[in-house]
Each structure stands twice: as structure tokens, then as C-alpha cells.
Scaffold this motif. Sequence first.
Motif, short mmCIF file in Angstrom:
data_model
loop_
_atom_site.label_atom_id
_atom_site.label_comp_id
_atom_site.label_asym_id
_atom_site.label_seq_id
_atom_site.Cartn_x
_atom_site.Cartn_y
_atom_site.Cartn_z
N PRO A 84 -135.83 28.72 -1.85
CA PRO A 84 -136.36 28.68 -3.21
C PRO A 84 -136.73 27.29 -3.68
N ALA A 85 -135.96 26.27 -3.30
CA ALA A 85 -136.24 24.91 -3.77
C ALA A 85 -137.59 24.42 -3.24
N ALA A 86 -137.94 24.80 -2.01
CA ALA A 86 -139.25 24.41 -1.46
C ALA A 86 -140.36 25.15 -2.19
N ALA A 87 -140.14 26.42 -2.49
CA ALA A 87 -141.14 27.20 -3.21
C ALA A 87 -141.40 26.61 -4.59
N GLU A 88 -140.38 26.09 -5.25
CA GLU A 88 -140.56 25.50 -6.57
C GLU A 88 -141.50 24.30 -6.53
N LEU A 89 -141.46 23.54 -5.43
CA LEU A 89 -142.37 22.39 -5.31
C LEU A 89 -143.82 22.84 -5.19
N LEU A 90 -144.02 24.09 -4.79
CA LEU A 90 -145.38 24.64 -4.63
C LEU A 90 -145.74 25.56 -5.79
N GLY A 91 -145.21 25.24 -6.97
CA GLY A 91 -145.54 26.01 -8.16
C GLY A 91 -144.82 27.33 -8.25
N GLY A 92 -143.71 27.47 -7.54
CA GLY A 92 -142.92 28.70 -7.59
C GLY A 92 -143.44 29.79 -6.68
N ARG A 93 -144.43 29.48 -5.84
CA ARG A 93 -144.99 30.48 -4.94
C ARG A 93 -144.21 30.52 -3.63
N VAL A 94 -143.75 31.70 -3.26
CA VAL A 94 -143.10 31.91 -1.97
C VAL A 94 -144.20 32.28 -0.98
N LEU A 95 -144.55 31.36 -0.12
CA LEU A 95 -145.69 31.55 0.78
C LEU A 95 -145.32 32.23 2.08
N LEU A 96 -144.02 32.47 2.30
CA LEU A 96 -143.57 33.17 3.50
C LEU A 96 -142.89 34.48 3.11
N PRO A 97 -143.19 35.58 3.79
CA PRO A 97 -142.34 36.77 3.65
C PRO A 97 -141.06 36.55 4.46
N ASP A 98 -140.12 37.46 4.36
CA ASP A 98 -138.93 37.36 5.21
C ASP A 98 -139.36 37.42 6.66
N PRO A 99 -138.97 36.43 7.49
CA PRO A 99 -139.48 36.36 8.87
C PRO A 99 -138.93 37.45 9.78
N VAL A 100 -139.68 37.70 10.85
CA VAL A 100 -139.28 38.64 11.90
C VAL A 100 -139.11 37.86 13.19
N VAL A 101 -138.43 38.46 14.16
CA VAL A 101 -138.20 37.81 15.45
C VAL A 101 -139.44 37.96 16.33
N ALA A 102 -139.69 36.97 17.16
CA ALA A 102 -140.79 37.04 18.12
C ALA A 102 -140.71 38.31 18.95
N GLY A 103 -141.86 38.90 19.22
CA GLY A 103 -141.88 40.14 19.98
C GLY A 103 -141.84 41.38 19.12
N THR A 104 -141.72 41.21 17.79
CA THR A 104 -141.77 42.36 16.88
C THR A 104 -143.21 42.86 16.78
N PRO A 105 -143.46 44.17 16.91
CA PRO A 105 -144.83 44.66 16.79
C PRO A 105 -145.43 44.31 15.43
N ALA A 106 -146.69 43.89 15.43
CA ALA A 106 -147.38 43.50 14.20
C ALA A 106 -148.72 44.21 14.10
N GLY A 107 -148.72 45.50 14.38
CA GLY A 107 -149.94 46.29 14.29
C GLY A 107 -150.73 46.27 15.59
N ARG A 108 -151.98 46.73 15.50
CA ARG A 108 -152.85 46.81 16.67
C ARG A 108 -154.16 46.07 16.42
N ALA A 109 -154.70 45.55 17.49
CA ALA A 109 -155.97 44.83 17.39
C ALA A 109 -157.09 45.78 17.00
N GLY A 110 -157.94 45.34 16.09
CA GLY A 110 -159.05 46.19 15.67
C GLY A 110 -159.93 45.48 14.67
N GLY A 111 -161.14 46.00 14.52
CA GLY A 111 -162.11 45.40 13.61
C GLY A 111 -163.35 45.02 14.38
N GLU A 112 -164.48 45.01 13.68
CA GLU A 112 -165.77 44.80 14.36
C GLU A 112 -165.90 43.39 14.90
N ASP A 113 -165.13 42.43 14.37
CA ASP A 113 -165.22 41.06 14.86
C ASP A 113 -164.28 40.80 16.04
#
Length: 441
Positions: free
Chosen positions: A188-217
Amino acid sequence: MTGLFVGVDVGTTRIKAVAVDTAGKELQCAERPTPWRHDDYHAETDPARLAELAGAVAAEAAAASAAEPRVLGVGVTGMAETGVLADAADRPLAPAIAWHDPRGDVETIHRELGAEVFQRTTGMRAGPLPSLAKLLWLRRERPETAAAVRFYSVGEWVVRRLGGEPVAELSLASRTGLLDLATARPWPAAAELLGGRVLLPDPVVAGTPAGRAGGEDVPAVLRGAVLTVAGHDHQVAAYGVGAATDGALFNSLGTAEALVRTVRPPLPPERVGALTEQGMSVGWHVVAGHLCVLTGLPTGLTLGRIAALLGVTTAEGRAELSRRALAEPGGHPTLRLVDPRDDHFGLAGITDDVTPPRLWRAVADGLADHAETLLGRIDAQVGPYRRVVAAGGWLRDPVVLAAKRRRFPAMQTTAIAEPGAYGAARLAAEAAGMPLTTTEG
């Protein structure tokens, strides 16, 4: 099930990708230069271009591996600290500044948080390296960045642009200065320096599925693959070669040399503070339930500078220089390397009998001695290592390899050409529920 897993390593010098089969065998590699824009000591890159190039390199490795490749998973690792500030529509608000760029608002961190509190809380030294310093600098110099709602480390950004979910990965979040090491949640103290914005969600461990690749690009060959953020490149490389285990030391010898120790928590704040005060960092590992103690030194950078100083500009020339250096009967009695850093080094004890081969050997030995000193400081806080695995391009230099072998007689090496990308592929297989069978490490 047959198919491929692709690991991508977005490095400081190159973006690498490796495709492996379900037995863990490396099939094809691809690479491109990392697209920095340089201005004196400053370096930054366009976030969209970086992600586009990472996807292209991944697709190239996959397409070269089979006539009709089926990509089951893609894992992305890469440099830490560098990242992307994005608004609510995931539009970048500024270039991604290189981790080694000296720009950063360190004064605000010292004044508002205090160096000791910052270091004990985050496991990072209170200098320009942590992402927070660069975010504060951007907020001051680029007011439009105040609209940011999300900070993506490079690996997280590439996964997002490939169609993945907006996740934060724990080992990368540990390099931002935005994470409380003890709670593994945003600070929280770091977020306060950035105007109170929490720029990170609660982190996950490496190797956690994060959806599937897709999109026209997204390259067609990658679409449908399970995505994962593999984490911090040095740790992922250690994982790739089987050196991310309790009591193991992974020694990576690239442009920068990294000493990577895997340890079990807890590590009391006073020990975290003692390590960071000496230039080490402490963060969560890509291996669940473990911490990583990491330090680096400019081994490859210094060797490259010495070679240039001697007028040796080709791989063949360095090989000949090393051959002559190994023929020397022993070390020089007075010549020594002094204070190797990213931006300078010194030489002392130069006499009339110093030849290029003697200088080359003295520098390699001096760098190995420096690494051993740093390792001793880590051991004093977390206990001794029991096993050493080394990898990296500079191990191909016989003088460097010999210097390491003199200090680590039982050192293991690896045949894996790109340990970071290979480790990312292994984590992609974990995310897809198909762990690779591998005997490496």
C-alpha cells in the motif's frame, strides 16, 4: 497428445524462442534483436513493437519445427523491472524504459519511504533499478501516465497482447518495488506514491494458465495455445536446467553474470536488509513456495570491453587469445582487475611483461574471484550452496570455463543452448497440464 511447446525469452539483447516436443527435446530456435531506441545512456522501446516481435519469434520457432505444427502452450519469460504502463483500455501510456536505464526518481523513495524500509519490505535496493523508481519518474515527466491503471512486466505484457489474461506473476512482481515481500501482495505504501493506484493485481505463480492465444493480430500458428507468464529470466533459466532446487546455485554467464540461489522461506527482514544493502536482491521464485536470492556482475560486458581494448573483435580472435592465455604457466604476480561495474572497471599492477594473453587470463580470474566474494556474502545469510550448475555463452571461452572450474570443481554444465526459453517452454507445458519429461539437470 502430440504437439509443441514454445518458450519465449524477451532478453536485453535478443528475443529468443525455442520449440520443444512433449518429450522435452529442443526442436528449433529463433531470435531477433530486442528493438531498443538508444539516446546516450538511455534506452526504451515501443511496447506494441516489442510484443509483436516476441509473437513473431515464437511463431517462427514453431513453424520451423514441423510441417503442420500444433502449439499446445506458450510460456514467456524475460527481463525484469522493464515494463508497460497501460490505461483502462490496455493502451500503453509511455515507452517501456530499459531496466539498466539510469532514469528514476530515487529521491522520492528515500524521502517518502526510507531506503531501509523499502529494502526490507521489497527485497530490492533503493536505487533506479526497481520499476517503482521509473514509474515515479514517468509520473513526474509524463503527466499523462497518471491515468495508468495497470503495470505489466515485459513477460506479462507479451502474454496479454497474445490474447492472455491480465495477470501479475510473482517473481516479476518481486522486482517492481510495488510488492510487499512478506505478504506477497501489493504494498500500500508504494501505491500511495502513485496517487493511491494499485497497479498490480494479487500475483500468481509462474506456470499458472493465463488464457489462450487468440486474436487477428496473433500469428495463426500460436492461436489456441495455453498461455503462461513464465517469470523472471534468470530464475526460469535455473528451472530449465534443473537448478531451481533447495541448496542449488545457478551461475549464468551472459552479458551480465547472475548468481541465483533458491532458498526456502522464511527469510527474516533483517537478513533481507543485509542482503539488499550489499547489492543483492530477494524475491519470490518461479518455483512455488521458494525465494530467490540474486546478484549480478558485468562479466560478459567487462570481457567484451577488454577484448575491444586489445583489438580482438571476432569470436575467432577471442578463441585464439584464450588458447594463448591457457598456455601461460600461471597468474601474473601483480596484475589484477579492480571494481568491475556496469559502467567501468580498473586494472592495477600493470608491468612491462603484461601481454594480451596474460591480461585476458587475469581479467577472467578477477571476475571469477569477484563472483566468489559475492557468493560468500549470500552464503553468510542463507547458508551454503550444495550444487552448482552453470550455463551461458561465455562458458564457451576456455579461459572463463577454466577459471570457474578452479573455483567450482564439481560444477555441472548443460547442453541446453537457451536455458531461459527452454525453462519457459517447460512452464508452458505445466500450464497445459502436460509436464515435460526431461533428464536435464
